[in-house]
Design a protein around this motif. Structure first.
Motif, PDB file in Angstrom:
ATOM      1  N   SER A   1     126.942  53.544  50.817  1.00  0.00           N
ATOM      2  CA  SER A   1     126.665  53.865  49.423  1.00  0.00           C
ATOM      3  C   SER A   1     125.204  54.271  49.285  1.00  0.00           C
ATOM      4  O   SER A   1     124.312  53.630  49.833  1.00  0.00           O
ATOM      5  CB  SER A   1     126.968  52.660  48.532  1.00  0.00           C
ATOM      6  N   CYS A   2     124.981  55.361  48.533  1.00  0.00           N
ATOM      7  CA  CYS A   2     123.624  55.872  48.340  1.00  0.00           C
ATOM      8  C   CYS A   2     122.964  55.124  47.184  1.00  0.00           C
ATOM      9  O   CYS A   2     123.526  55.030  46.091  1.00  0.00           O
ATOM     10  CB  CYS A   2     123.661  57.373  48.032  1.00  0.00           C
TER      11      CYS A   2
ATOM     12  N   LYS B   1     123.977  56.858  43.698  1.00  0.00           N
ATOM     13  CA  LYS B   1     125.044  55.869  43.446  1.00  0.00           C
ATOM     14  C   LYS B   1     126.418  56.371  43.872  1.00  0.00           C
ATOM     15  O   LYS B   1     127.444  55.906  43.387  1.00  0.00           O
ATOM     16  CB  LYS B   1     125.088  55.487  41.951  1.00  0.00           C
ATOM     17  N   LYS B   2     126.498  57.307  44.808  1.00  0.00           N
ATOM     18  CA  LYS B   2     127.785  57.817  45.275  1.00  0.00           C
ATOM     19  C   LYS B   2     128.083  57.270  46.666  1.00  0.00           C
ATOM     20  O   LYS B   2     127.179  56.955  47.441  1.00  0.00           O
ATOM     21  CB  LYS B   2     127.781  59.360  45.324  1.00  0.00           C
ATOM     22  N   LEU B   3     129.383  57.174  46.989  1.00  0.00           N
ATOM     23  CA  LEU B   3     129.809  56.692  48.299  1.00  0.00           C
ATOM     24  C   LEU B   3     129.827  57.823  49.309  1.00  0.00           C
ATOM     25  O   LEU B   3     129.919  58.998  48.951  1.00  0.00           O
ATOM     26  CB  LEU B   3     131.201  56.065  48.191  1.00  0.00           C
TER      27      LEU B   3
ATOM     28  N   THR C   1     124.011  57.812  52.698  1.00  0.00           N
ATOM     29  CA  THR C   1     122.913  56.921  52.362  1.00  0.00           C
ATOM     30  C   THR C   1     121.779  57.720  51.718  1.00  0.00           C
ATOM     31  O   THR C   1     121.817  58.949  51.666  1.00  0.00           O
ATOM     32  CB  THR C   1     122.396  56.191  53.613  1.00  0.00           C
TER      33      THR C   1
ATOM     34  N   GLU D   1     125.677  54.832  38.267  1.00  0.00           N
ATOM     35  CA  GLU D   1     126.662  54.162  39.109  1.00  0.00           C
ATOM     36  C   GLU D   1     127.979  54.062  38.368  1.00  0.00           C
ATOM     37  O   GLU D   1     128.018  53.676  37.202  1.00  0.00           O
ATOM     38  CB  GLU D   1     126.175  52.764  39.492  1.00  0.00           C
TER      39      GLU D   1
ATOM     40  N   VAL E   1     134.091  51.662  40.974  1.00  0.00           N
ATOM     41  CA  VAL E   1     135.004  52.149  42.010  1.00  0.00           C
ATOM     42  C   VAL E   1     136.439  52.028  41.558  1.00  0.00           C
ATOM     43  O   VAL E   1     137.297  52.838  41.891  1.00  0.00           O
ATOM     44  CB  VAL E   1     134.787  51.366  43.322  1.00  0.00           C
TER      45      VAL E   1
END
Length: 272
Positions: free
Chosen positions: A136-137, A141-143, A146, A169, A172
């Motif tokens: 996760s960055c 805030k996205k998967l 990094t 964010e 999920v």
């Protein structure tokens, strides 16, 4: 081109997600997009029906929604036959999972026995386990990546002098994979790629203060983004930078309350 319907719960979901990706590719005709989607349908009968229906991008999703993918319980009958055969032919076989006689472990339908560590054995080392989920960055805030290789951070770092970050964010559990990160005038921003009924692009009025752009007068009535009709009177034109493409979009300005999830919402757009 490598995507097939096997990776989706429904054929309609496969077609909708494929259209999202195909519509940002410059130069694809409607007929070619439909043929690419039909090519990825793995059921030969449904593929033949879709090929003979003369479908277009605005009708292929509703057409495929009438077909339901079967849910198979793989090898259920075969396992039951092996279980019965083991009970009748080898009643002295002991199962290592439940400890009962008459079947083997791979045919056992009971939960395994709880492990009780002996006094002279050390408990298993749980500190060496690592999280194997997607990265996760911490910036956008996205998967899936990094902060070190974040496109939005790398593209905006040299131009974002006010250190504004409009990426938020998301939960999920919402299951919305159409929200992506983009950069507008050096500022990272969330974008919702929406292939729904709207044929215009929208921007929330509360983010205009971060951008340098001239407003143009428009007059249109929008339905479906709120519980009542919205009359829009302004629009702006902005360049939106994605990882592999830059979009020049005419964005209709709407109230912030109408944009509950994305900050910028795109449907059909032109590339440059």
């Amino acid at each position: 081109m490598c995507t097939t319907s096997d990776g989706y719960r429904t054929y309609a979901e496969y077609a909708r997600r494929s259209l999202l990706r195909l519509r940002i590719v410059k130069g694809l005709s409607d007929e070619l997009m439909v043929q690419i989607i039909i090519r990825g349908i793995m059921d030969p009968q449904i593929k033949a029906a879709a090929s003979n229906a003369n479908l277009m991008p605005d009708s292929i999703v509703s057409f495929l929604s009438t077909y339901v993918k079967p849910q198979h319980n793989v090898n259920t009958n075969r396992n039951q036959q092996h279980l019965k055969r083991g009970l009748s032919n080898n009643s002295t076989t002991k199962c290592f999972r439940c400890g009962l006689l008459g079947h083997k472990g791979y045919n056992c339908d009971k939960k395994p026995r709880k492990f009780t560590p002996s006094a002279n054995k050390a408990p298993p080392n749980t500190t060496s386990r690592t999280n194997t989920g997607p990265p996760s960055c911490t910036f956008c805030k996205k998967l899936g990546h990094t902060e070190d290789n974040c496109f939005a951070k790398n593209r905006s770092e040299s131009r974002n002098q006010r250190n504004v970050n409009l990426c938020r964010e998301r939960q999920v559990a919402s299951g919305n994979n159409d929200i992506t990160s983009a950069v507008v005038q050096g500022i990272p921003i969330d974008v919702l790629i929406d292939s729904g009924a709207l044929n215009i692009s929208l921007i929330s009025e509360d983010v205009l203060k971060y951008f340098s752009c001239s407003e143009k007068p428009v007059h249109c009535t929008l339905k479906g983004i709120s519980d009542k009709l919205i009359t829009a009177t302004r629009s702006v034109t902005l360049n939106i930078e994605f990882k592999d493409i830059t979009i020049e979009a005419d964005l209709v300005v709407v109230p912030a309350l109408c944009m509950s999830t994305p900050i910028v919402r795109l449907s059909h757009f032109k590339t440059q």
